[in-house]
Design a protein around this motif. Structure first.
Motif, PDB file in Angstrom:
ATOM      1  N   GLY A  86      36.495 115.838  59.565  1.00 20.98           N
ATOM      2  CA  GLY A  86      37.682 116.653  59.790  1.00 20.98           C
ATOM      3  C   GLY A  86      38.943 115.818  59.685  1.00 20.98           C
ATOM      4  N   HIS A  87      38.796 114.482  59.729  1.00 22.36           N
ATOM      5  CA  HIS A  87      39.947 113.580  59.585  1.00 22.36           C
ATOM      6  C   HIS A  87      40.380 113.547  58.126  1.00 22.36           C
ATOM      7  CE1 HIS A  87      39.542 112.017  63.647  1.00 22.36           C
ATOM      8  NE2 HIS A  87      38.247 111.884  63.430  1.00 22.36           N
ATOM      9  N   ASP A  88      41.634 113.190  57.902  1.00 18.12           N
ATOM     10  CA  ASP A  88      42.116 113.138  56.528  1.00 18.12           C
ATOM     11  C   ASP A  88      41.588 111.895  55.807  1.00 18.12           C
ATOM     12  OD1 ASP A  88      44.542 110.992  56.371  1.00 18.12           O
ATOM     13  OD2 ASP A  88      44.424 111.921  58.351  1.00 18.12           O
ATOM     14  N   ARG A  89      41.605 111.966  54.502  1.00 16.06           N
ATOM     15  CA  ARG A  89      41.045 110.924  53.641  1.00 16.06           C
ATOM     16  C   ARG A  89      41.695 109.558  53.885  1.00 16.06           C
ATOM     17  NH1 ARG A  89      39.184 111.148  47.642  1.00 16.06           N
ATOM     18  NH2 ARG A  89      39.204 108.933  47.142  1.00 16.06           N
ATOM     19  N   ARG A  95      39.773 103.169  57.657  1.00 14.19           N
ATOM     20  CA  ARG A  95      38.706 102.810  58.596  1.00 14.19           C
ATOM     21  C   ARG A  95      37.508 102.186  57.886  1.00 14.19           C
ATOM     22  NH1 ARG A  95      34.925 106.023  62.473  1.00 14.19           N
ATOM     23  NH2 ARG A  95      34.140 104.226  63.582  1.00 14.19           N
ATOM     24  N   PHE A  96      37.203 102.658  56.666  1.00  8.77           N
ATOM     25  CA  PHE A  96      36.024 102.188  55.950  1.00  8.77           C
ATOM     26  C   PHE A  96      36.362 101.267  54.782  1.00  8.77           C
ATOM     27  CE2 PHE A  96      34.570 105.811  58.354  1.00  8.77           C
ATOM     28  CZ  PHE A  96      33.388 105.326  58.882  1.00  8.77           C
ATOM     29  N   ALA A  97      37.549 100.680  54.810  1.00  8.42           N
ATOM     30  CA  ALA A  97      37.915  99.699  53.781  1.00  8.42           C
ATOM     31  C   ALA A  97      36.887  98.571  53.829  1.00  8.42           C
ATOM     32  CB  ALA A  97      39.316  99.164  54.052  1.00  8.42           C
ATOM     33  N   GLY A  98      36.457  98.134  52.675  1.00  4.58           N
ATOM     34  CA  GLY A  98      35.449  97.072  52.637  1.00  4.58           C
ATOM     35  C   GLY A  98      34.034  97.605  52.522  1.00  4.58           C
ATOM     36  N   HIS A  99      33.833  98.889  52.791  1.00  7.25           N
ATOM     37  CA  HIS A  99      32.528  99.515  52.604  1.00  7.25           C
ATOM     38  C   HIS A  99      32.507 100.190  51.237  1.00  7.25           C
ATOM     39  CE1 HIS A  99      31.010  99.001  56.697  1.00  7.25           C
ATOM     40  NE2 HIS A  99      32.230  99.281  57.109  1.00  7.25           N
TER      41      HIS A  99
END
Length: 129
Positions: A86-89, A95-99
């Motif tokens: 539900g959070h925006d892109r 949050r998932f930078a590096g993944h």
């Protein structure tokens, strides 16, 4: 329009999971389901080579989407991951930078966005093979 591919949907909210599965089946995908992160990891350990893409809910009780992603990486399981939230892109990308994330879907999503995002993830899997 028929798509080829096996997609794993990981979603703790039953109505959302059922809706997503029905849309993917309408698009021609074969779908596996998991209602939490532990169940998802069990399916992935058995069938990761067959799974073309995984839709992974970002927020779940028990193992969160981030914890499932970390476990996948630590076990070397390679499946294109589309994070749903539900959070925006932008928040998710930070949050998932590096993944290695194949795509993001913000809930609620429409079938067109689901189609486009999953198609790109499946194509990515095909290119890696």
């Amino acid at each position: 329009m028929s798509q080829a591919g096996l997609v794993l949907v990981v979603e703790d909210e039953d109505p959302v999971r059922r809706y997503t599965v029905s849309l993917l089946e309408e698009l021609g995908y074969t779908v596996l389901q998991a209602s939490d992160g532990s169940e998802a990891l069990a399916v992935l350990r058995e069938r990761s080579a067959e799974i073309s893409a995984m839709l992974l809910d970002h927020s779940m009780p028990g193992l969160s989407g981030g914890e499932v992603l970390a476990q996948l990486e630590s076990e070397g399981l390679k499946v294109p991951v589309v994070l749903t939230s539900g959070h925006d892109r932008t928040t998710l990308e930070r949050r998932f930078a590096g993944h290695d994330i194949a795509g993001y879907l913000q809930k609620p999503f429409r079938i067109e966005m689901l189609d486009e995002t999953v198609r790109a993830a499946v194509a990515r899997r095909a290119q890696a093979s």
